[in-house]
Motif scaffolding. Structure first.
Motif, mmCIF file in Angstrom:
data_model
loop_
_atom_site.group_PDB
_atom_site.id
_atom_site.type_symbol
_atom_site.label_atom_id
_atom_site.label_comp_id
_atom_site.label_asym_id
_atom_site.label_seq_id
_atom_site.Cartn_x
_atom_site.Cartn_y
_atom_site.Cartn_z
ATOM 1 N N ILE A 29 -46.033 64.674 43.737
ATOM 2 C CA ILE A 29 -45.260 65.829 43.285
ATOM 3 C C ILE A 29 -46.015 66.586 42.194
ATOM 4 O O ILE A 29 -45.849 67.797 42.032
ATOM 5 C CB ILE A 29 -43.862 65.386 42.777
ATOM 6 C CG1 ILE A 29 -43.001 66.603 42.437
ATOM 7 C CG2 ILE A 29 -43.995 64.455 41.582
ATOM 8 C CD1 ILE A 29 -42.738 67.510 43.595
ATOM 9 N N GLY A 30 -46.888 65.889 41.462
ATOM 10 C CA GLY A 30 -47.666 66.542 40.413
ATOM 11 C C GLY A 30 -48.620 67.573 40.970
ATOM 12 O O GLY A 30 -48.784 68.668 40.410
ATOM 13 N N VAL A 31 -49.283 67.257 42.081
ATOM 14 C CA VAL A 31 -50.194 68.213 42.710
ATOM 15 C C VAL A 31 -49.417 69.444 43.177
ATOM 16 O O VAL A 31 -49.865 70.585 43.001
ATOM 17 C CB VAL A 31 -50.932 67.546 43.890
ATOM 18 C CG1 VAL A 31 -51.707 68.586 44.699
ATOM 19 C CG2 VAL A 31 -51.884 66.472 43.378
ATOM 20 N N VAL A 32 -48.246 69.233 43.765
ATOM 21 C CA VAL A 32 -47.401 70.351 44.190
ATOM 22 C C VAL A 32 -47.001 71.200 42.982
ATOM 23 O O VAL A 32 -46.982 72.439 43.050
ATOM 24 C CB VAL A 32 -46.144 69.832 44.918
ATOM 25 C CG1 VAL A 32 -45.195 70.987 45.249
ATOM 26 C CG2 VAL A 32 -46.537 69.097 46.187
ATOM 27 N N THR A 33 -46.701 70.548 41.877
ATOM 28 C CA THR A 33 -46.264 71.252 40.673
ATOM 29 C C THR A 33 -47.364 72.123 40.085
ATOM 30 O O THR A 33 -47.078 73.194 39.529
ATOM 31 C CB THR A 33 -45.775 70.237 39.618
ATOM 32 O OG1 THR A 33 -44.713 69.459 40.168
ATOM 33 C CG2 THR A 33 -45.273 70.936 38.367
ATOM 34 N N VAL A 34 -48.605 71.699 40.187
ATOM 35 C CA VAL A 34 -49.721 72.517 39.697
ATOM 36 C C VAL A 34 -49.731 73.856 40.434
ATOM 37 O O VAL A 34 -49.836 74.928 39.821
ATOM 38 C CB VAL A 34 -51.062 71.782 39.872
ATOM 39 C CG1 VAL A 34 -52.229 72.740 39.591
ATOM 40 C CG2 VAL A 34 -51.149 70.581 38.937
ATOM 41 N N GLY A 35 -49.614 73.811 41.757
ATOM 42 C CA GLY A 35 -49.570 75.053 42.521
ATOM 43 C C GLY A 35 -48.341 75.874 42.204
ATOM 44 O O GLY A 35 -48.407 77.109 42.080
ATOM 45 N N MET A 36 -47.194 75.215 42.048
ATOM 46 C CA MET A 36 -45.953 75.912 41.715
ATOM 47 C C MET A 36 -46.050 76.604 40.361
ATOM 48 O O MET A 36 -45.520 77.708 40.173
ATOM 49 C CB MET A 36 -44.785 74.920 41.711
ATOM 50 C CG MET A 36 -43.434 75.536 41.378
ATOM 51 S SD MET A 36 -42.802 76.611 42.678
ATOM 52 C CE MET A 36 -42.155 75.376 43.823
#
Length: 350
Positions: free
Chosen positions: A82-89
């Motif tokens: 979820i951290g990788v997704v959050t970087v893009g978000m």
């Protein structure tokens, strides 16, 4: 309207400030408040303090289980996806947009990358397919929003429904088991580097690259400028539509990477993968100090937000607390973070 305007806006992400897009840096002629310069450190230190308090609570309530090396590795591993997704978000929200389709894109990329036809190409085939599918979905979002004039909320909501439906169609509601040993081995303790899981290393790499891009490149400055004032950014010579396209491509790329990580972690692809990731990513970004109105945000804060939420979930699980209590706690934290942001904004305007 002058060229220095976007650069001035960039002072926010460099320092992780919470001031709104319309707030100017402290004036050199007097009028500025020195306390504003301390806000970035206070924000990060506050998040670190909350994380430390949670670790203390976990250590007190379940000392044998929570502080176990395996459990700490599990927390970091679960936070990585979820951290990788959050970087893009975080990039998307800083630009003044939103992406509700990240969870569905992770699901679509994970099932497409785990079909029998894809697995025949081994590790490279799975990783390549996951990333390409994520990029393709992000491209569709970007084109619809930047060049089709669609509101980000509507465009990404449509992608959420479409990607979920396509993922269900590919799997026919079944779990697709991964049989490629080189992929599965990444999730085994034997592949850990100095006790650090490979997925955590991937997350750290994405975080560092994201921080550098946001704070040390023209792309980052343009992202902040577009989020702060899109019209001023356009008049300053920034191609706003192209910048937005790139940002949704970046979000799709992060989803593709996260999908591959989830495949390694679960050893399978399912149409239910990434469920509610969009809410978790948005919540983590808000906790970290990113404004939903755009123009301000910090990668470090977003990552700390992810770690805080993951640690809370782990503590609740170890103490056998029901999931509804976890959701209530998360909601209370989000509300508290927004109230702190509003108070900070009002303080900067006085």
């Amino acid at each position: 309207m002058t060229q220095p305007a976007p650069s001035a806006q960039h002072n926010g992400p460099d320092k992780g400030a919470l001031a709104g897009p319309s707030d100017a840096p402290p004036s050199k002629t007097g009028g500025g408040r020195p306390a504003l310069g301390l806000r970035p450190d206070v924000r990060i230190l506050s998040l670190l303090g909350v994380l430390a308090a949670l670790i203390l609570v976990g250590g007190i309530t379940e000392p044998d289980s929570f502080l176990d090396t395996g459990n700490l590795q599990l927390i970091l591993t679960q936070a990585s996806v979820i951290g990788v997704v959050t970087v893009g978000m975080t990039f998307v929200i800083i630009s003044g947009g939103i992406d509700l389709s990240v969870g569905a894109m992770v699901a679509l990329a994970s099932v497409w990358a785990t079909t029998l036809a894809t697995q025949e190409y081994g590790f490279a085939g799975i990783a390549f397919t996951a990333v390409v599918v994520g990029l393709a979905a992000g491209l569709v979002n970007g084109v619809l929003i930047a060049y089709g004039g669609m509101v980000p909320f509507i465009a990404t909501l449509a992608m959420l429904a479409s990607a979920r439906g396509l993922a269900l169609q590919i799997t026919d509601g079944k779990t697709q088991i991964v049989t490629v040993d080189s992929v599965l081995n990444l999730g085994l303790p034997d592949s850990y580097l100095l006790g650090i899981p490979p997925l955590v290393i991937m997350f750290a790499a994405v975080t560092v690259i994201g921080w550098l891009v946001l704070n040390r490149t023209t792309f980052g400055r343009r992202t902040v400028a577009v989020g702060g004032n899109a019209e001023a950014a356009r008049l300053a010579g920034i191609d706003v539509r192209r910048q937005r396209l790139y940002l949704y491509l970046l979000s799709g790329l992060c989803c593709g990477i996260a999908a591959f990580m989830l495949i390694v972690l679960a050893g399978s692809g399912q149409n239910t993968n990434g469920n509610l990731y969009e809410l978790d990513a948005i919540a983590a970004a808000i906790i970290g100090g990113t404004l939903l109105s755009g123009g301000r945000g910090t990668i470090v804060g977003s990552v700390l937000g992810v770690l805080i939420f993951t640690t809370i979930t782990n503590i609740f699980a170890l103490n056998n607390l029901q999931s509804d209590v976890q959701q209530i706690a998360k909601g209370a934290i989000i509300v508290a973070a927004v109230l702190v942001q509003r108070r900070t904004l009002r303080g900067g305007e006085t």
